[in-house]
Write an enzyme that holds these catalytic residues in place. Structure first.
Site, mmCIF file in Angstrom:
data_model
loop_
_atom_site.group_PDB
_atom_site.id
_atom_site.type_symbol
_atom_site.label_atom_id
_atom_site.label_comp_id
_atom_site.label_asym_id
_atom_site.label_seq_id
_atom_site.Cartn_x
_atom_site.Cartn_y
_atom_site.Cartn_z
ATOM 1 N N HIS A 141 35.526 71.660 59.484
ATOM 2 C CA HIS A 141 34.554 72.602 60.058
ATOM 3 C C HIS A 141 35.053 73.006 61.443
ATOM 4 C CE1 HIS A 141 31.276 72.042 57.048
ATOM 5 N NE2 HIS A 141 31.877 70.884 56.887
ATOM 6 N N ASP A 143 36.448 66.519 57.350
ATOM 7 C CA ASP A 143 35.097 66.990 57.625
ATOM 8 C C ASP A 143 34.934 67.277 59.128
ATOM 9 O OD1 ASP A 143 32.756 67.958 56.597
ATOM 10 O OD2 ASP A 143 31.891 66.040 56.049
ATOM 11 N N ASN A 144 33.844 66.867 59.724
ATOM 12 C CA ASN A 144 33.505 67.328 61.077
ATOM 13 C C ASN A 144 34.263 66.573 62.174
ATOM 14 O OD1 ASN A 144 31.190 67.643 59.134
ATOM 15 N ND2 ASN A 144 30.541 68.995 60.757
ATOM 16 N N HIS A 158 29.546 72.043 49.250
ATOM 17 C CA HIS A 158 29.035 70.743 49.680
ATOM 18 C C HIS A 158 27.947 70.377 48.664
ATOM 19 C CE1 HIS A 158 30.774 71.945 53.500
ATOM 20 N NE2 HIS A 158 30.504 70.767 54.024
ATOM 21 N N HIS A 214 39.115 70.015 53.803
ATOM 22 C CA HIS A 214 37.687 70.188 54.115
ATOM 23 C C HIS A 214 37.457 69.856 55.588
ATOM 24 C CE1 HIS A 214 33.255 69.711 52.768
ATOM 25 N NE2 HIS A 214 33.276 69.618 54.086
ATOM 26 N N LYS A 264 32.443 74.465 63.951
ATOM 27 C CA LYS A 264 31.472 73.566 64.591
ATOM 28 C C LYS A 264 32.122 72.628 65.603
ATOM 29 C CE LYS A 264 27.990 72.670 60.963
ATOM 30 N NZ LYS A 264 28.611 73.123 59.710
ATOM 31 N N GLU A 294 25.065 65.487 49.471
ATOM 32 C CA GLU A 294 25.451 64.709 50.651
ATOM 33 C C GLU A 294 24.231 63.910 51.118
ATOM 34 O OE1 GLU A 294 27.081 66.981 53.892
ATOM 35 O OE2 GLU A 294 27.644 65.187 55.019
HETATM 36 ZN ZN ZN Z 1 31.648 69.468 55.332
#
Ligand code: ZN
Length: 437
Positions: free
Chosen positions: A82, A331-332, A231, A80, A85, A234
């Protein structure tokens, strides 16, 4: 001291002697582990594969590389992320560090800046970092709100081809569930994702017609033969039951594909009976869960001038207790949802171990950054140390889990298909021109 064992490629076998491997990642030797966290082994590599893993002391001889007790992991899998981004922080930061601010900031940045070239450059940067840290499999969510889907999916598909053999990529279409197109617009949207080999997904939060929208997305996934990755929940909202609704929809529709759900933060603020109801249906639906602790810590329970009490990282031990597969992921990275991060799965595993108490006993948790996410990505032969597996390894100087998780292990050695990778982390200055610097 610079640590460079004399591991070289060529066509002769390479013997790594006096290594340790996590017991959870070496099923063939589980019997000799005797409940210990790690097993002392010798490993032989040939033709880019592991050809033998034996209890230590077997594979002596000329040309052997002595790891002096160092831990060996299989390459990491990060299920997972991104990538689209990533690294926009220098031009679009998050002035108060909150979730809503991040959402708005990313949308504005996307509308203003996400040309194909902008997305490609930042993706490539992130992939080089992940590769240098020892990751071989990555699933990325891709912001797909029209018209961005027509820009980002062709870039993603080209990157997947360009990186094949280095980092294998999967993509998931990310869109707010309340933005999901309807009617023929939905099929046009899904066609773009399907044509580029992607999966469907959505960010799920409490809205009035959630069930109908989930049903529409599931139906589209069935029509196009795609798997799903969400998602969900969250937020620290006890009324957020997206995970349960996804699981119930899966059971009601008899969905034939795979379903992954990330976050599920709201489970941490719900009553035990509510949590049990949700976990029961998640287990029955065969859903796999991903926890993203670094991002949760950054965004959840953030209020100006107040120290956070609730940390949001979901209840993975209870899930594992019900045999729900759980992965830990990044994640990010350096965007308004998370100011830091470098797609370093050792950093993520290290943080998760401390935050979620994934130790004493260590159990199978090393599998949550290797074997489990690899299986989620349809690669059950990866993320595991066994004879015949590709020789994709990460070699650490650390000998025990205490040594491993005490430091960042920046001197790790990454082996790809039996060859030592020249690990070079990309320099942030490379991207300066994207930000008008
Ligand atoms: Zn995410």
């Amino acid at each position: 001291m610079v640590w460079r064992p004399g591991l070289s490629a060529g066509d002769r076998p390479v013997r790594l002697i006096d290594a340790h491997v996590p017991a959870a990642l070496c099923p063939a030797l589980a019997a000799v582990a005797g409940g210990r966290e790690r097993i002392a082994v010798d490993i032989t590599l040939a033709d880019g594969r592991v050809v033998a893993i034996e209890p230590a002391g077997q594979a002596r001889g000329e040309g052997a590389t002595d790891l002096d007790g160092g831990l060996v992991f299989p390459a990491f899998a990060d299920v997972h992320t991104h990538l689209d981004k990533g690294h926009i922080w220098p031009r679009t930061d998050n002035p108060d560090g909150r979730f809503g601010t991040a959402l708005n900031a990313c949308e504005i940045d996307r509308r203003q800046n996400w040309t194909a070239e902008d997305v490609r450059r930042r993706m490539d940067f992130a992939l080089r970092a992940a590769e240098a840290h020892g990751t071989r499999l990555i699933r990325t969510h891709i912001d797909s709100s029209p018209p961005q889907h027509r820009i980002s999916w062709p870039v993603f598909a080209a990157m997947r081809e360009a990186w094949r053999g280095r980092v294998e990529l999967q993509g998931v279409a990310l869109i707010g569930i309340d933005e999901l197109p309807e009617g023929s617009d939905l099929d046009a949207y899904v066609s773009v994702v399907a044509d580029h080999g992607g999966m469907l997904g959505a960010a799920v939060y409490p809205i009035d017609d959630l069930d109908a929208r989930l049903k529409r997305l599931f139906d589209a996934a069935v029509r196009f033969g795609l798997d799903l990755d969400f998602h969900a929940d969250e937020a620290l909202d006890p009324e957020a039951h997206g995970l349960r609704r996804i699981a119930e929809t899966a059971l009601e529709t008899g969905f034939p594909g795979q379903i992954t759900v990330g976050h599920a933060c709201s489970l941490t603020v719900q009553a035990d009976d509510e949590v049990c109801r949700t976990l029961d249906v998640v287990a029955r639906a065969g859903i796999t869960v991903v926890t993203l602790p670094l991002c949760n810590l950054y965004l959840q329970d953030r209020h100006p001038g107040r120290t956070p009490r609730l940390r949001g990282a979901t209840i993975v031990q209870e899930m594992a207790g019900r045999d729900i597969p759980v992965a830990i992921a990044s994640d990010n990275t350096r965007d308004p949802f998370y100011a830091y991060g470098d797609l370093d799965m050792l950093e993520v595993y290290r943080a998760a171990t401390r935050i979620l108490h994934l130790d004493h006993p260590l159990g199978d948790w090393p599998a949550a950054v290797t074997r489990v996410p690899a299986a989620m990505m349809g690669e059950p032969g990866r993320g595991i140390l066994e004879t015949g597996a590709p020789a994709n390894l990460v070699l650490f100087r650390a000998r025990s889990f205490s040594e491993l998780l005490a430091r960042g292990q920046d001197d790790r050695i990454v082996v790809r298909d039996g060859v030592v990778l020249d690990r070079v982390l990309p320099d942030y200055r490379e991207l300066d021109d994207l930000f008008g610097a």
